[in-house]
Design an enzyme around this catalytic site. Structure first.
Site, PDB file in Angstrom:
ATOM      1  N   CYS A  70       0.881  -1.174   0.000  1.00  0.00           N
ATOM      2  CA  CYS A  70       0.000   0.000   0.000  1.00  0.00           C
ATOM      3  C   CYS A  70       0.914   1.217   0.000  1.00  0.00           C
ATOM      4  O   CYS A  70       1.753   1.366   0.899  1.00  0.00           O
ATOM      5  CB  CYS A  70      -0.883  -0.010   1.247  1.00  0.00           C
ATOM      6  SG  CYS A  70      -1.856   1.492   1.498  1.00  0.00           S
ATOM      7  N   ASN A  71       0.797   2.051  -1.024  1.00  0.00           N
ATOM      8  CA  ASN A  71       1.674   3.217  -1.119  1.00  0.00           C
ATOM      9  C   ASN A  71       1.461   4.195   0.020  1.00  0.00           C
ATOM     10  O   ASN A  71       2.419   4.771   0.544  1.00  0.00           O
ATOM     11  CB  ASN A  71       1.442   3.918  -2.462  1.00  0.00           C
ATOM     12  CG  ASN A  71       2.094   3.198  -3.611  1.00  0.00           C
ATOM     13  OD1 ASN A  71       3.198   3.530  -4.022  1.00  0.00           O
ATOM     14  ND2 ASN A  71       1.413   2.194  -4.150  1.00  0.00           N
ATOM     15  N   CYS A 178      -0.125   3.762  -6.460  1.00  0.00           N
ATOM     16  CA  CYS A 178      -1.127   3.077  -5.638  1.00  0.00           C
ATOM     17  C   CYS A 178      -1.293   1.688  -6.226  1.00  0.00           C
ATOM     18  O   CYS A 178      -1.390   1.541  -7.453  1.00  0.00           O
ATOM     19  CB  CYS A 178      -2.451   3.840  -5.660  1.00  0.00           C
ATOM     20  SG  CYS A 178      -3.790   2.969  -4.806  1.00  0.00           S
TER      21      CYS A 178
END
EC number: 5.1.1.3
Length: 254
Positions: A70-71, A178
């Site tokens: 998860c960015n 993302c």
């Protein structure tokens, strides 16, 4: 060897797929926090808390290594997770940056992500340190589109055009900041014809090579904190196979 992977939702399965392709024998436990998606609109404190809860869940599953797929969590919580947990912890930002710098000929690079990821400046700072000219934009509607399974057709096409029109003619490379966004890659590539579109999932899998032993039974466990309407469809779409998801509330600290 057992690898733990977590994301705010289903998008992190793009990283899961790349890791399983690179290391087919490892055992993998994936956690998608679908009850609290998206992380990209939360405060830093909330993102860190959610990330620690997800990491604790995977620690209890006996993982040897953790990938923050998860960015937003990578931008805000990665360093704290590295300090607090007894196994190696990897994010998705650094591999994506390295891949973009390798592919770009002009060093004019675009970054798209959630509001929180873009606000953090994590991508922009890393790229500017390498001398790149950076264009960034938050695309908050992309995650809900993916979680709803709306990845093709007129609606995602119009949303992509709305967000990315300012990148046309300015960048030769675009980072999908993302892990949900690779599901919209076809629409993005169609709109930004000729631009290198960087999906950090494969780069992240490559970055693990010195830490992963390709040993195990190749098992896969999928956990989610809520059964969203399109969950099974997204699993099949991303992984290319049907895997029964397990719904858990053990993640939440009450």
């Amino acid at each position: 060897m057992k690898i733990g992977i977590f994301d705010s939702g289903a998008g992190g399965m793009t990283v899961l797929k790349a890791i399983r392709e690179a290391y087919p024998n490892v055992d993998v436990v994936y956690l998608g926090d679908t009850a609290r998606v998206p992380y990209g609109i939360r405060s830093k404190e909330t993102i860190v808390r959610y990330s620690k809860e997800c990491a604790n869940f995977l620690k209890d599953k006996g993982v040897d290594l953790l990938v923050v797929a998860c960015n937003t969590a990578s931008a805000y919580a990665l360093e704290e997770l590295k300090r607090e947990f007894p196994f190696p912890v990897f994010g998705v930002i650094e591999p994506g940056v390295k891949e973009a710098l390798r592919k770009s000929k002009t060093k004019r690079i675009g970054v798209i992500g959630t509001q929180a990821t873009i606000k953090s400046g994590a991508y922009q700072e890393a790229l500017k340190r390498a001398g790149a000219e950076v264009y960034s934009k938050a695309c908050p509607l992309f995650v809900p589109l993916v979680e709803e399974g709306m990845i093709e057709g007129e609606i995602p096409k119009k949303v992509v055009e709305h967000y990315l029109k300012d990148f046309k003619g300015k960048v030769d490379t675009l980072i999908l900041g993302c892990t949900h966004y690779p599901l919209l890659k076809r629409e993005i590539q169609n709109f930004l014809e000729g631009v290198n579109v960087i999906d950090s999932s494969r780069a992240t899998a490559k970055s693990l090579k010195d830490f992963v032993k390709n040993e195990g039974s190749g098992s896969l466990e999928l956990y989610f904190t809520d059964r969203s309407q399109n969950l099974e469809r997204l699993i099949k779409l991303i992984l290319g196979e049907e895997v029964e998801p397990k719904i858990t509330s053990e993640v939440f600290v009450l």
